[in-house]
Design an enzyme around this catalytic site. Structure first.
Site, mmCIF file in Angstrom:
data_model
loop_
_atom_site.group_PDB
_atom_site.id
_atom_site.type_symbol
_atom_site.label_atom_id
_atom_site.label_comp_id
_atom_site.label_asym_id
_atom_site.label_seq_id
_atom_site.Cartn_x
_atom_site.Cartn_y
_atom_site.Cartn_z
ATOM 1 N N LYS A 160 33.147 43.372 54.294
ATOM 2 C CA LYS A 160 33.106 42.053 53.634
ATOM 3 C C LYS A 160 34.025 41.937 52.414
ATOM 4 C CE LYS A 160 28.440 40.549 54.862
ATOM 5 N NZ LYS A 160 27.258 39.885 54.284
ATOM 6 N N ASP A 207 27.002 32.495 53.246
ATOM 7 C CA ASP A 207 25.645 32.914 52.867
ATOM 8 C C ASP A 207 24.964 31.887 51.961
ATOM 9 O OD1 ASP A 207 25.303 35.212 54.312
ATOM 10 O OD2 ASP A 207 26.022 36.551 52.721
#
Ligand code: NAP
Length: 276
Positions: A66, A102
């Site tokens: 990520k 997210d």
């Protein structure tokens, strides 16, 4: 032509994303695929070359890539830069764009489970100051309302986090809970407390207003010790599985051109794969 998407990680077998996107592909009758691809860190640059060739419309990125994908993307959404992690890639005209969904997953989950959750002047409390807390801070600065207090075991990490991200944020140790509780309308756990038998022994639920909403972004177990204790005190609770489901929506829409819904049937299907 079949539209292809993926999730990359290392390892990747645990990912539930293929189940989520697979169900949406079937539901919408789309000629598409979503596959889990194990990409070791040293193979990441080569995988990006494959992406630029146009084989995929895009995909998701999970641990441990990520952060590493920042340097490989052609452009990155500023909010993903603030959050410090990219979890979604979209390929257009041979260029790879990175973003982070997210924070949208967190907001989508609360909006669906408890409409009106952000109304009112109350403060919010985030427990934990790690990577996930950054996404929650970005989410919560979009709501109206009071301050966001970040409580962390290591005070210095909470202080560093609130100094880095713009917003009405304050850093504290756990000992600040009693003085903050009465003004708190939302409690979000982003820490590992509650896993492996650890508990929130410093958190006195009786001090929170009865209307406080308590949510945990940890979803294994689905009913974490925090949620169980909050419910036992009559507080409203929302579990973290919905965040995982809702964060998948923007990616699917970008790759396959249809905005999918998080339905009870989808949730039940993914819930059945969690350990109880
Ligand atoms: P992280 O960067 O490792 O941060 C962990 C946090 O937990 C730190 O604030 C740490 O405090 C605290 N902590 C760990 N053990 C503790 C203990 N025994 N007592 C008190 N505090 C403790 O982790 P992360 O990336 O933020 O992820 C956190 C969780 O969120 C993970 O379980 C992840 O699966 C989950 N998550 C869920 C979703 C979803 O879609 N629902 C999305 C993202 C992440 P210190 O600073 O003091 O060490």
């Amino acid at each position: 032509m079949t539209i292809k998407a993926f999730v990359i990680g290392h390892p990747i077998a645990h990912s539930r994303s293929p189940l989520i996107h697979g169900q949406w592909l079937v539901e919408h009758g789309i000629d598409g695929s979503y596959e889990a691809i194990d990409v070791a860190p040293e193979a990441l640059p080569g995988f990006f070359e494959r992406l630029r060739s146009g084989e995929f419309a895009g995909g998701n990125v999970t641990i441990p890539h990520k952060e590493a994908v920042f340097a490989l993307c052609d452009s990155v959404d500023p909010l993903a830069t603030t959050i410090g992690a990219v979890n979604t890639l979209v390929v257009r005209d041979g260029k790879v764009h990175g973003s982070n969904t997210d924070y949208l997953g967190f907001l989508g989950n609360l909006d669906a489970a408890t409409p009106g959750w952000s109304d009112g002047p109350n403060d919010a409390m985030i427990i934990g100051a790690g990577g996930a807390a950054r996404a929650i801070l970005v989410a919560l600065r979009r709501r109206d309302g009071g301050k966001v207090h970040v409580l962390n075991r290591t005070l210095e990490k909470a202080q560093a986090l609130v100094a880095e991200i713009d917003g009405p944020f304050e850093a504290h140790g756990f000992d600040a809970f009693p003085q903050l509780a009465a003004h708190t309308g939302l409690v979000v756990n982003t820490s590992a407390i509650g896993m492996h038998g650890s508990r929130f022994d410093w958190l006195d639920f009786a001090l929170l207003p009865k209307a406080t909403l308590v949510t945990d972004i940890v979803y294994t177990p689905l009913v974490t010790p925090l949620l169980a204790d909050a419910a036992a005190h009559g507080l409203r609770t929302v579990d973290g599985l919905g965040m995982l489901l809702h964060q998948a929506v923007p990616g699917f829409e970008a790759w396959f051109g249809v905005r999918p819904s998080v339905t009870p049937a989808l949730r039940a299907r993914i819930e059945a794969t969690l350990e109880h």
